[in-house]
Design an enzyme around this catalytic site. Structure first.
Site, PDB file in Angstrom:
ATOM      1  N   ASP A  75      -5.157   1.867 -18.092  1.00 35.83           N
ATOM      2  CA  ASP A  75      -5.968   1.572 -19.284  1.00 35.83           C
ATOM      3  C   ASP A  75      -6.608   0.194 -19.211  1.00 35.83           C
ATOM      4  OD1 ASP A  75      -5.603   3.925 -20.886  1.00 35.83           O
ATOM      5  OD2 ASP A  75      -3.494   3.344 -21.018  1.00 35.83           O
ATOM      6  N   GLY A 111      -7.371  -4.926  -7.919  1.00 36.38           N
ATOM      7  CA  GLY A 111      -8.709  -5.388  -8.268  1.00 36.38           C
ATOM      8  C   GLY A 111      -9.083  -5.123  -9.726  1.00 36.38           C
ATOM      9  N   ILE A 134      -1.195  -1.417  -2.724  1.00 38.71           N
ATOM     10  CA  ILE A 134      -0.964  -0.932  -1.357  1.00 38.71           C
ATOM     11  C   ILE A 134      -2.262  -0.969  -0.550  1.00 38.71           C
ATOM     12  CG2 ILE A 134       0.966   0.556  -2.042  1.00 38.71           C
ATOM     13  CD1 ILE A 134      -1.027   2.961  -1.548  1.00 38.71           C
ATOM     14  N   ASP A 135      -3.418  -1.087  -1.242  1.00 39.57           N
ATOM     15  CA  ASP A 135      -4.714  -1.038  -0.543  1.00 39.57           C
ATOM     16  C   ASP A 135      -5.048  -2.347   0.165  1.00 39.57           C
ATOM     17  OD1 ASP A 135      -4.865   1.425  -1.786  1.00 39.57           O
ATOM     18  OD2 ASP A 135      -6.132   0.704  -3.413  1.00 39.57           O
ATOM     19  N   ARG A 170      -2.132  20.662  19.013  1.00 35.46           N
ATOM     20  CA  ARG A 170      -3.046  20.694  17.870  1.00 35.46           C
ATOM     21  C   ARG A 170      -3.667  19.335  17.601  1.00 35.46           C
ATOM     22  NH1 ARG A 170       1.069  23.761  13.756  1.00 35.46           N
ATOM     23  NH2 ARG A 170       0.258  25.872  14.051  1.00 35.46           N
ATOM     24  N   GLU A 230      -8.687   7.691   3.036  1.00 41.88           N
ATOM     25  CA  GLU A 230      -9.206   8.598   1.999  1.00 41.88           C
ATOM     26  C   GLU A 230     -10.658   8.277   1.635  1.00 41.88           C
ATOM     27  OE1 GLU A 230      -6.897   8.164  -1.589  1.00 41.88           O
ATOM     28  OE2 GLU A 230      -7.191   6.010  -1.658  1.00 41.88           O
ATOM     29  N   ARG A 300       3.309   5.175  -1.887  1.00 40.01           N
ATOM     30  CA  ARG A 300       3.507   4.153  -2.918  1.00 40.01           C
ATOM     31  C   ARG A 300       4.938   4.122  -3.438  1.00 40.01           C
ATOM     32  NH1 ARG A 300      -1.478   5.110  -6.814  1.00 40.01           N
ATOM     33  NH2 ARG A 300       0.136   5.509  -8.322  1.00 40.01           N
TER      34      ARG A 300
HETATM   35  O1  F6P Z   1      -4.931   1.649  -5.621  1.00 41.21           O
HETATM   36  C1  F6P Z   1      -3.791   2.267  -5.141  1.00 41.21           C
HETATM   37  C2  F6P Z   1      -4.044   3.725  -4.914  1.00 41.21           C
HETATM   38  O2  F6P Z   1      -2.847   4.301  -4.425  1.00 41.21           O
HETATM   39  C3  F6P Z   1      -5.216   4.054  -3.984  1.00 41.21           C
HETATM   40  O3  F6P Z   1      -4.865   3.939  -2.629  1.00 41.21           O
HETATM   41  C4  F6P Z   1      -5.527   5.465  -4.408  1.00 41.21           C
HETATM   42  O4  F6P Z   1      -6.882   5.759  -4.165  1.00 41.21           O
HETATM   43  C5  F6P Z   1      -5.265   5.437  -5.892  1.00 41.21           C
HETATM   44  O5  F6P Z   1      -4.371   4.352  -6.125  1.00 41.21           O
HETATM   45  C6  F6P Z   1      -4.651   6.691  -6.442  1.00 41.21           C
HETATM   46  O6  F6P Z   1      -4.584   6.553  -7.811  1.00 41.21           O
HETATM   47  P1  F6P Z   1      -3.753   7.479  -8.782  1.00 41.21           P
HETATM   48  O7  F6P Z   1      -2.304   7.228  -8.549  1.00 41.21           O
HETATM   49  O8  F6P Z   1      -4.192   7.061 -10.140  1.00 41.21           O
HETATM   50  O9  F6P Z   1      -4.129   8.884  -8.432  1.00 41.21           O
END
Ligand code: F6P
Length: 378
Positions: A75, A111, A134-135, A170, A230, A300
């Site tokens: 939020d 961020g 974690i990013d 594979r 991703e 995470r």
């Molecule tokens: O910012 C951390 C993160 O785990 C990103 O790597 C990922 O894109 C995002 O959060 C996933 O967010 P949520 O847990 O809200 O799906």
């Protein structure tokens, strides 16, 4: 009685959050005689005045715990869903801040949290932030806590995928988190010896990826590990995204803006299946069977590594000192083995991308990994 400081954790959870909360609580109390009040579920708890006193037993035994004992949410103060409406709740948060007579509020996050904390600073609140995600994409800090743990988890997962890929001849395409940056994907790919590493900073050409896999096959290696962040995009998709963003900027009236916003939303939702599409394309182009593993939130969860516990503890104690010294509107940044207070204004609105000349990229190329775009790198 000493002063009182607030603490909240916001955004996606990250291993090391509890270590940071513990460090702030212990250091603030024993070194500066300050009380610490936690707000539950990020900025929402500050708005709803849901609190917990961070003292005594509650700070015990949490150093090694994953997640956050305070809870978290995404939020935002200025865009908070309340009932059926989205409202700016900044004033309500400021009222609660004064109600508890807080000296400052510490916002721990990535961020997005830095931006929201900066908004509170501009509204007159004393704020200090800590960088966690974690990013590893927060600007002006060497590193964020949580990254090391996620890197270890992703690396361990890719190590395990190697043996099954090898046994079944594979391709395994493994998707790694990281939002729109490639720190986690590149780090895990490098640490696990992935054959292909695709990150958002380097738009990839699927034909080059397929060619690298075929070359391996000719050398007798009939399996390949493709580590894909991703947020990684093909060259074609990168071009399309840039065009859509330019169209959005150029849109003059409401109708056009709405149409481009829909196109962008469609683009983003299609991207979710991008890893599956990449796997299918590689299967078609190489003749090898391919499977997909999406590591997702596993990265995470759970116990923080020793490095993240130490980092979060260092940042938490530095933060308590910063409050005692009334250094507000700052983020506690990591500088090697030291910490430094940097202006929040210099942190917000920037994302720390992987530079194309980063030593990790050079090391990946030097050890034969394909990064999907020979023109840009290698
Ligand atoms: O910012 C951390 C993160 O785990 C990103 O790597 C990922 O894109 C995002 O959060 C996933 O967010 P949520 O847990 O809200 O799906």
């Amino acid at each position: 009685m000493g002063k009182c400081i607030g603490v909240l954790t916001a955004g996606g959870d990250s291993p090391g959050l509890n270590a940071a909360i513990r460090a702030i609580g212990k250091s603030a109390q024993s070194n500066y005689n300050m009380q610490v009040l936690g707000f539950r579920d990020g900025f929402r708890g500050l708005m709803e005045n849901r609190t917990v006193h961070l003292e005594g037993e509650i700070l015990s035994g949490i150093l090694t715990l994953g997640g956050t004992i305070l809870g978290t949410s995404r939020d935002k103060p200025h865009k908070m869903p309340v009932g059926s409406r989205v409202q700016d709740m900044t004033e309500v948060m400021i009222d609660n801040y004064h109600r508890h007579n807080l000296e400052a509020i510490i916002c721990i996050g990535g961020g997005g949290t830095q931006k929201n904390a900066y908004r509170l600073t501009k509204a007159g609140v004393n704020v200090i932030t800590l960088p966690k995600t974690i990013d590893n994409d927060v600007a002006v800090t060497d590193v964020t806590f949580g990254f090391d743990t996620a890197l270890s988890i992703a690396t361990d997962a890719i190590d395990r995928l190697h043996s099954t890929a090898h046994s079944h001849h594979r391709i395994i395409v493994v998707e790694i988190m990281g939002h729109n940056t490639g720190w986690l994907g590149l780090g895990a790919g490098l640490a696990s010896g992935a054959d292909v590493i695709l990150i958002p900073e380097i738009p990839y050409d699927v034909d080059q990826v397929a060619e690298a896999i075929r070359r391996r096959r000719h050398r007798g290696k009939n399996f390949s590990i493709v580590a894909v962040s991703e947020g990684a995009l093909s060259k074609k998709d990168t071009k399309q995204l840039a065009e859509l963003k330019a169209k959005k900027l150029a849109a003059k009236d409401e109708k056009k803006t709405k149409k481009v916003a829909e196109e962008l939303a469609n683009f983003r939702s299609n991207r979710v299946g991008g890893t599956l599409r990449l796997s299918a394309e590689l299967e078609a182009l190489t003749g090898l069977e391919s499977r997909v593993t999406i590591l997702g939130h596993l990265q995470r969860g759970g116990t923080p590594t020793a490095a993240d516990r130490i980092l979060a503890t260092r940042l938490g104690t530095a933060c308590a000192t910063a409050v005692a010294e009334r250094q507000f509107g700052k983020m506690v940044a990591v500088r090697g083995e030291s910490t430094e207070l940097v202006d929040l204004a210099d942190v917000v609105g920037q994302r720390k991308l992987v530079p194309l000349d980063h030593p990790w990229i050079q090391a990946a190329i030097a050890t034969g990994a394909c990064l999907g775009n020979e023109k840009l790198v290698g």
